[in-house]
Design a protein around this motif. Structure first.
Motif, PDB file in Angstrom:
ATOM      1  N   LYS A  28      40.014  48.002  73.657  1.00 61.86           N
ATOM      2  CA  LYS A  28      41.178  47.568  72.854  1.00 61.86           C
ATOM      3  C   LYS A  28      40.959  47.860  71.368  1.00 61.86           C
ATOM      4  CE  LYS A  28      39.795  42.775  72.250  1.00 61.86           C
ATOM      5  NZ  LYS A  28      40.111  41.379  72.309  1.00 61.86           N
ATOM      6  N   THR A  29      39.724  47.647  70.890  1.00 60.58           N
ATOM      7  CA  THR A  29      39.460  47.853  69.464  1.00 60.58           C
ATOM      8  C   THR A  29      39.558  49.325  69.063  1.00 60.58           C
ATOM      9  OG1 THR A  29      38.100  45.893  69.518  1.00 60.58           O
ATOM     10  CG2 THR A  29      37.831  47.316  67.611  1.00 60.58           C
ATOM     11  N   TYR A  32      43.206  50.432  69.205  1.00 54.61           N
ATOM     12  CA  TYR A  32      43.992  49.838  68.112  1.00 54.61           C
ATOM     13  C   TYR A  32      43.700  50.577  66.797  1.00 54.61           C
ATOM     14  CZ  TYR A  32      45.866  46.480  64.792  1.00 54.61           C
ATOM     15  OH  TYR A  32      46.578  45.911  63.762  1.00 54.61           O
ATOM     16  N   GLN A  33      42.409  50.821  66.551  1.00 51.09           N
ATOM     17  CA  GLN A  33      42.037  51.479  65.290  1.00 51.09           C
ATOM     18  C   GLN A  33      42.626  52.890  65.201  1.00 51.09           C
ATOM     19  OE1 GLN A  33      37.811  50.879  65.647  1.00 51.09           O
ATOM     20  NE2 GLN A  33      37.833  49.275  64.091  1.00 51.09           N
ATOM     21  N   TYR A  36      46.411  52.540  64.709  1.00 57.39           N
ATOM     22  CA  TYR A  36      46.722  52.013  63.380  1.00 57.39           C
ATOM     23  C   TYR A  36      46.515  53.071  62.303  1.00 57.39           C
ATOM     24  CZ  TYR A  36      47.191  49.114  59.329  1.00 57.39           C
ATOM     25  OH  TYR A  36      47.645  48.605  58.137  1.00 57.39           O
TER      26      TYR A  36
END
Lengths: 174, 77
Positions: A28-29, A32-33, A36
């Motif tokens: 997920k991280t 997301y990064q 983003y």
């Protein structure tokens, strides 16, 4: 019969390894990064991360670990979802421009100070993804070509062009 | 070209782009739909770009609407 049992247990092990909960915690991280840094829209990123795992759950059967790694597969899904959402948004923006008037004004007010964030946003879409995956996610060019569905040669040329543009935008010497 | 071949100065600038990841919990479609319904509605004045001091827009938007309503039957005939 025993062969059948072995295949079933192998399937179970595989399913265990790719259990949605574990994958969610693991990826997920980075997803997301990546999203983003690409679109710099927090709400869209949250939606994309969730949609990626919902979609993975739905199409898990189609994943072939001999063709690509799970990371590449998830990044590819996230990238495709994001591109579709951004295309839909830009179509809506053309139809109903007054809905997006305020966000444009917000972007313009920050243009006087060129940060790395705005420099990345100024890169063309196709070059942005290549530099983000190379630099921030340390991905090999083969994986990037799978995620973006382009040949390795195109990855190389886009990386070269995007780096040259970034140097010029951020006024970095050679 | 790999990450290592990127010049140090550019790498330092790229490292400035740090992303803070908020708490993301896996949600199903129903929860997302519920959140969407529960989310506070946007002010329609904001959608039309009308602020406290944009009196011209505030006057012209209803006028345009009245004109559209007035002229539409002519084209329909």
């Amino acid at each position: 019969m025993s062969l059948n049992k072995e295949t079933t247990s192998a399937d179970m092990e595989k399913r265990e390894a790719y259990s949605i909960g574990k994958l969610f915690l693991m990826y997920k991280t980075p997803i997301y990064q990546f999203i983003y840094r690409y679109c710099q829209d927090e709400q869209l990123c949250l939606d994309i991360v969730q949609d990626t795992f919902i979609r993975f759950q739905k199409y898990q059967k189609h994943f072939d670990e001999e063709k690509s790694s799970i990371k590449t597969y998830l990044f590819r899904m996230a990238y495709q979802l994001m591109i579709n959402r951004l295309k839909r948004r830009s179509r809506l923006e053309k139809l109903l421009p007054f809905l997006y008037m305020q966000s444009q004004q917000h972007t313009l007010s920050h243009e006087d100070k060129l940060t790395v964030q705005s420099a990345i946003l100024q890169l063309p879409d196709e070059q942005r993804a290549v530099i983000l995956l190379t630099y921030y996610h340390d991905m090999p060019q083969k994986d990037i070509s799978e995620i973006l569905d382009i040949p390795i040669g195109t990855v190389k040329s886009r990386l070269y062009t995007s780096l040259r543009k970034l140097k010029a935008l951020l006024e970095v010497s050679e | 070209m790999s990450k290592k071949e990127i010049p140090d100065e550019l790498r330092n600038r790229l490292d400035e782009f740090d992303v803070e990841v908020p708490e993301i919990s896996p949600k199903n479609q129903m929860e997302r739909l519920a959140n969407w319904i529960y989310a506070p509605a946007k002010n329609p004045m904001e959608l039309l770009g009308i602020n406290g001091n944009s009196i011209i827009r505030l006057t012209f938007f209803p006028l345009i609407l009245v004109l559209i309503l007035f002229f539409t039957p002519i084209f329909l005939l």
